[in-house]
Design a protein around this motif. Structure first.
Motif, PDB file in Angstrom:
ATOM      1  N   UNK A 266       0.801  -1.217   0.000  1.00  5.98           N
ATOM      2  CA  UNK A 266       0.000   0.000   0.000  1.00  5.98           C
ATOM      3  C   UNK A 266       0.838   1.273   0.000  1.00  5.98           C
ATOM      4  N   UNK A 267       2.161   1.121  -0.087  1.00  8.71           N
ATOM      5  CA  UNK A 267       3.044   2.276  -0.130  1.00  8.71           C
ATOM      6  C   UNK A 267       3.569   2.718   1.216  1.00  8.71           C
ATOM      7  N   UNK A 268       3.044   2.136   2.270  1.00  7.34           N
ATOM      8  CA  UNK A 268       3.506   2.465   3.614  1.00  7.34           C
ATOM      9  C   UNK A 268       4.715   1.631   3.995  1.00  7.34           C
ATOM     10  N   UNK A 269       5.122   1.781   5.228  1.00  7.61           N
ATOM     11  CA  UNK A 269       6.296   1.074   5.714  1.00  7.61           C
ATOM     12  C   UNK A 269       5.939  -0.355   6.093  1.00  7.61           C
ATOM     13  N   UNK A 270       6.719  -1.296   5.611  1.00  9.85           N
ATOM     14  CA  UNK A 270       6.586  -2.694   6.028  1.00  9.85           C
ATOM     15  C   UNK A 270       7.413  -2.860   7.304  1.00  9.85           C
ATOM     16  N   UNK A 271       6.760  -2.721   8.447  1.00  6.96           N
ATOM     17  CA  UNK A 271       7.481  -2.686   9.717  1.00  6.96           C
ATOM     18  C   UNK A 271       8.174  -4.010  10.038  1.00  6.96           C
ATOM     19  N   UNK A 272       7.562  -5.106   9.630  1.00 11.10           N
ATOM     20  CA  UNK A 272       8.207  -6.397   9.888  1.00 11.10           C
ATOM     21  C   UNK A 272       9.493  -6.521   9.081  1.00 11.10           C
TER      22      UNK A 272
END
Length: 215
Positions: free
Chosen positions: A61-67
């Motif tokens: 979705x364009x956000x940060x992939x925190x994992x």
């Protein structure tokens, strides 16, 4: 403005305590929430992180992939240092800006900083530590937040020890019991806060460090 530091190990229930203090009239400044805001797409922090680790840390979705960030940073001391160098100054600056906006008021401000013991807390009116047995915390993280036990214990190992946190505490909230027990503990902590001498209005706001434990 009276500033109280709030901290506790991961899985201690610190966020729940913060919410209960807000219900009693406190103003909350949450370092983790600020981290998430500063890591929104298009922000300088987000851009710097993508420059460091590439598009692999960007979610669909364009956000940060925190994992993906956690997988890279929390298993490698150099990468974690790089993450802290990107995030830490921005969070500390934003926290200071928000504190200055409250200076001169009669607010009771709760500074929810997971790594408060590690990053320093000079100038605060006091420190509250939310405490729970580490095994209980691990169980909560596995059951309620989807951690593996190894991941949970690994993140705990990167924080200050339970003993170090307790040594810095002015008040300890024991969160090993029931919800009713926790409400009572928070009530005692709030009574302590109300009994503190409040700083002279207009006193300077000192910068408090904030390090990154989560991504």
């Amino acid at each position: 403005m009276l500033e109280i530091g709030l901290t506790g190990g991961i899985g201690s229930g610190k966020s729940t305590v913060a919410a209960l203090l807000v219900k009693r009239g406190a103003v909350l400044l949450d370092a983790d929430a600020i981290v998430r805001e500063l890591q929104e797409p298009g922000t300088p922090v987000f851009v710097a992180m993508v420059e460091r680790w590439g598009d692999e840390i960007v979610a669909a979705d364009g956000g940060l992939n925190r994992q993906a960030v956690a997988d890279r940073a929390f298993g490698d001391a150099d990468e974690l240092e790089a993450l802290n160098a990107i995030v830490h100054p921005a969070v500390a600056d934003e926290m200071t800006r928000r504190r200055k906006a409250l200076a001169g008021t009669d607010a009771t401000v709760i500074l929810d900083i997971p790594l408060l013991v590690e990053s320093g807390h000079e100038g605060l009116g006091g420190v509250i530590v939310v405490d729970v047995d580490p095994d209980v915390a691990v169980g909560r993280l596995v059951t309620h937040r989807g951690f593996t036990e190894d991941d949970a214990r690994g993140r705990m190992a990167r924080q200050a020890s339970r003993e170090d946190r307790l040594a810095r505490a002015d008040v300890v909230i024991d969160n090993s019991g029931t919800v009713a027990d926790l409400f009572a503990e928070v009530g005692l902590a709030w009574a302590w806060i109300e009994g503190l001498e409040r700083p002279v209005p207009g006193e300077a706001v000192t910068r408090i460090g904030s390090r990154t434990e989560r991504s």
